[in-house]
Design a protein around this motif. Structure first.
Motif, PDB file in Angstrom:
ATOM      1  N   GLU A 136      37.962  49.472  39.585  1.00 59.69           N
ATOM      2  CA  GLU A 136      36.542  49.571  39.268  1.00 59.69           C
ATOM      3  C   GLU A 136      35.804  48.252  39.538  1.00 59.69           C
ATOM      4  O   GLU A 136      34.640  48.254  39.910  1.00 59.69           O
ATOM      5  N   ALA A 137      36.474  47.123  39.335  1.00 59.44           N
ATOM      6  CA  ALA A 137      35.813  45.832  39.548  1.00 59.44           C
ATOM      7  C   ALA A 137      35.416  45.656  41.010  1.00 59.44           C
ATOM      8  O   ALA A 137      34.301  45.199  41.316  1.00 59.44           O
ATOM      9  N   TRP A 138      36.306  46.022  41.937  1.00 55.77           N
ATOM     10  CA  TRP A 138      36.011  45.899  43.367  1.00 55.77           C
ATOM     11  C   TRP A 138      34.855  46.827  43.747  1.00 55.77           C
ATOM     12  O   TRP A 138      33.940  46.427  44.468  1.00 55.77           O
ATOM     13  N   LYS A 139      34.892  48.068  43.264  1.00 53.71           N
ATOM     14  CA  LYS A 139      33.831  49.033  43.591  1.00 53.71           C
ATOM     15  C   LYS A 139      32.487  48.587  43.011  1.00 53.71           C
ATOM     16  O   LYS A 139      31.441  48.746  43.668  1.00 53.71           O
ATOM     17  N   HIS A 140      32.508  48.017  41.816  1.00 54.92           N
ATOM     18  CA  HIS A 140      31.273  47.537  41.201  1.00 54.92           C
ATOM     19  C   HIS A 140      30.689  46.374  42.002  1.00 54.92           C
ATOM     20  O   HIS A 140      29.465  46.297  42.205  1.00 54.92           O
TER      21      HIS A 140
END
Length: 450
Positions: free
Chosen positions: A322-326
Motif C-alpha cells: 500500500e505504501a508504494w501505491k500511495h
C-alpha cells in the motif's frame, strides 16, 4: 521463449569416449552458439565475444575464432545451459506456473569470479564507438553524454591487453592486486614487492602497475569515489561545503562547542598534514545509481518494478504494498518514468572490534538499496550500497542527522534529476530518485525520526 525448451545436452558431451576427437554435434552446437550470441548482442563488436569456456568462464573477451578454439579445447563452463552472458535472459515464471521452474542453481555463477561485472562493462563499452543516426521516433538512440563517454573511453583504454595475445590487461592486473590486499590483508610493501618482481621477470613492462599506489590510482579513475569528511569530535557538525550555502570546510573549530578540529592546535603554522580528531566516510550515491544504467547486466532490470505490476493481491515485491501505491498516487509524474529510482535506507550500529574489548565501540553504517530491481536482486549484497560510515566510539543518537547531510544533499539533487546514460535503450535521460522508507529496529527508528 523458445530457446529455453531447446535441448542443450550437447554442450557437455564433447569427445568420443576412447577414441578422442570432437563429436560432430558439439562442433555444430558451438557454431550455433556463436551465431546466436552474435545475434543477441548485435549492439557489441561483431568480431569479439565473451568466452564461456571452462577456463575463462565469461571473464575474458576474445575474437570469435579464439572463442571457438577455447570451447573445443576446454569445453563450456559448468551449468551454462542458459546463456545469460550472451544476451539470453531467465524467463519470468508466474507463481501459478508449476510446470516450469528455474532454480538459482540453473544460472549459478561461481562467487570466486570477482571480475565478471568489470568485464561486462568493458564488453558494453565496445559498442559505444558506433555512429548514431538520428531518428524521428521517441525511442531514438543517442550517443552517451560526455561523462558516460569519458568513463567508457577510460575503461577501454585501461583494458588494452598487456601484449599481443595476452589474456590479462593492465586493469585486470590492478584489480587482482587490490583483490589480494582485500581478501588476505596483504601489506602495501608486499604488493610493491610483487609488482617489482613481476616487472623484473617479464620483458614487457609498460602495461604492468609499478606499485600498489599505481594500481590503486588506475582503479580509482574508473571506480566509485569515497569522500572523507572531518567531523566535530562531539558530533555537533561536519566541516564540509555543499551547493546549498553551507561553507564550513575551512573552519578550524566547531561552531557550537568550539572544540578543535585537528590534533595539532598550531595547524596553521605547521607544514605537516593536519590530522583530524574525527572523520566520517561518505560514498556518493549518485554515481553508484548511474553505474546501474551503465551495464547491460543491470540497466534492463531497473524497470522491473514498472513492467511487473499485477493486480494479483499477492505480495511479491514492495511495489505490491500500500505504501508504494500511495506514493504513486501522490506523485504520478515521478511514477510515470519507469527509470526513476525508489530506494530504501537502513542503518544500525555494531562493534567492528572484538566484542570482549575493554572499551565498547559503536560504528554506524548507512545502507541505501534501490527497489526497482527484481526481488532476487534488490536485497542481494552487490545492490546494497554503503553510503555513510559514521564513526564511534559513541552512539550518534539524535545527532545522526548531522552525519546524513551529504546523503540528503545528493537526494535533493536526485529529486531534481541528474543526467544519466541508459545503455540498454541507448538514451540519455534525467534520473530522479525519491527515498521511500527506512528499515531499522526501534532504537534506530527513533534516532532517524528525530
Amino acid at each position: 521463449m523458445e530457446w529455453f525448451h531447446v535441448n542443450r545436452s550437447w554442450m557437455y558431451d564433447r569427445c568420443y569416449i576412447g577414441r578422442g576427437g570432437l563429436k560432430e554435434s558439439f562442433v555444430n552446437g558451438v557454431e550455433e552458439f556463436v551465431i546466436k550470441a552474435c545475434q543477441q548482442q548485435s549492439y557489441l563488436n561483431e568480431w569479439k565475444l565473451r568466452c564461456p569456456c571452462d577456463k575463462c568462464q565469461c571473464t575474458n573477451i576474445f575474437p570469435i575464432e579464439m572463442v571457438k578454439l577455447h570451447l573445443y579445447k576446454n569445453g563450456f563452463m559448468y551449468d551454462y545451459h542458459v546463456w545469460i552472458h550472451h544476451g539470453e535472459q531467465v524467463p519470468h515464471v508466474n507463481d501459478n506456473d508449476d510446470h516450469v521452474r528455474v532454480s538459482s542453481s540453473d544460472v549459478h555463477v561461481d562467487e570466486s569470479e570477482q571480475f565478471v561485472a568489470m568485464q561486462d562493462m568493458v564488453y558494453d563499452a565496445l559498442g559505444q564507438h558506433e555512429t548514431f543516426e538520428p531518428s524521428n521516433f521517441n525511442n531514438r538512440e543517442e550517443p552517451p553524454n560526455e561523462e558516460a563517454q569519458r568513463f567508457y573511453d577510460l575503461l577501454l583504454e585501461a583494458n588494452e591487453p598487456l601484449f599481443e595475445g595476452a589474456v590479462d590487461s593492465k586493469l585486470s592486473m590492478c584489480m587482482k592486486l587490490l583483490a589480494c590486499k582485500c581478501n588476505w590483508n596483504v601489506p602495501n610493501q608486499c604488493l610493491d614487492f610483487i609488482t617489482t618482481m613481476l616487472s623484473d621477470a617479464t620483458p614487457i613492462k609498460e602495461g604492468l602497475p609499478k606499485s600498489y599506489y599505481d594500481a590503486k590510482r588506475l582503479v580509482s579513475m574508473l571506480g566509485l569515489k569515497a569522500k572523507r569528511i572531518d567531523c566535530c569530535v562531539k558530533g555537533c557538525m561536519l566541516f564540509y561545503d555543499n551547493e546549498y550555502g553551507k561553507n564550513d570546510g575551512r573552519l578550524l573549530q566547531c561552531k557550537f562547542c568550539h572544540h578543535a578540529r585537528y590534533h595539532d592546535p598550531k595547524v596553521g603554522t605547521s607544514k605537516r598534514k593536519p590530522i583530524p580528531l574525527k572523520r566520517m566516510f561518505y560514498f556518493p550515491i549518485i554515481p553508484r545509481l548511474q553505474r546501474l544504467f551503465a551495464s547491460m547486466q543491470t540497466s534492463g532490470q531497473m524497470t522491473w518494478h514498472y513492467d511487473n505490476r499485477r493486480p494479483s493481491g499477492v505480495l511479491r515485491h514492495p511495489l505490491d504494498g500500500e505504501a508504494w501505491k500511495h506514493f504513486d498516487q501522490l506523485h504520478p509524474e515521478f511514477a510515470a518514468e519507469p527509470r526513476n529510482i525508489q530506494p530504501g535506507l537502513c542503518s544500525d550500529g555494531f562493534n567492528p572490534y572484538i566484542q570482549a574489548s575493554a572499551k565498547p565501540y559503536s560504528c554506524w553504517p548507512v545502507i541505501v538499496t534501490p527497489y526497482n530491481l527484481p526481488p532476487e536482486m534488490c536485497m542481494s549484497r552487490p545492490y546494497m550500497f554503503l553510503s555513510c560510515l559514521i564513526p564511534g566510539p559513541h552512539n550518534p543518537k539524535a545527532r545522526i542527522d548531522v552525519y546524513l547531510q551529504p546523503l540528503i544533499d545528493d537526494l535533493k539533487k536526485l529529486r531534481s534529476g541528474v543526467q544519466t546514460y541508459d545503455i540498454s535503450r541507448k538514451q540519455n535521460f534525467m534520473m530522479q530518485a525519491s527515498l521511500m522508507w527506512t528499515i531499522n529496529d526501534f532504537p534506530a527508528y527513533g534516532m532517524l525520526s528525530g
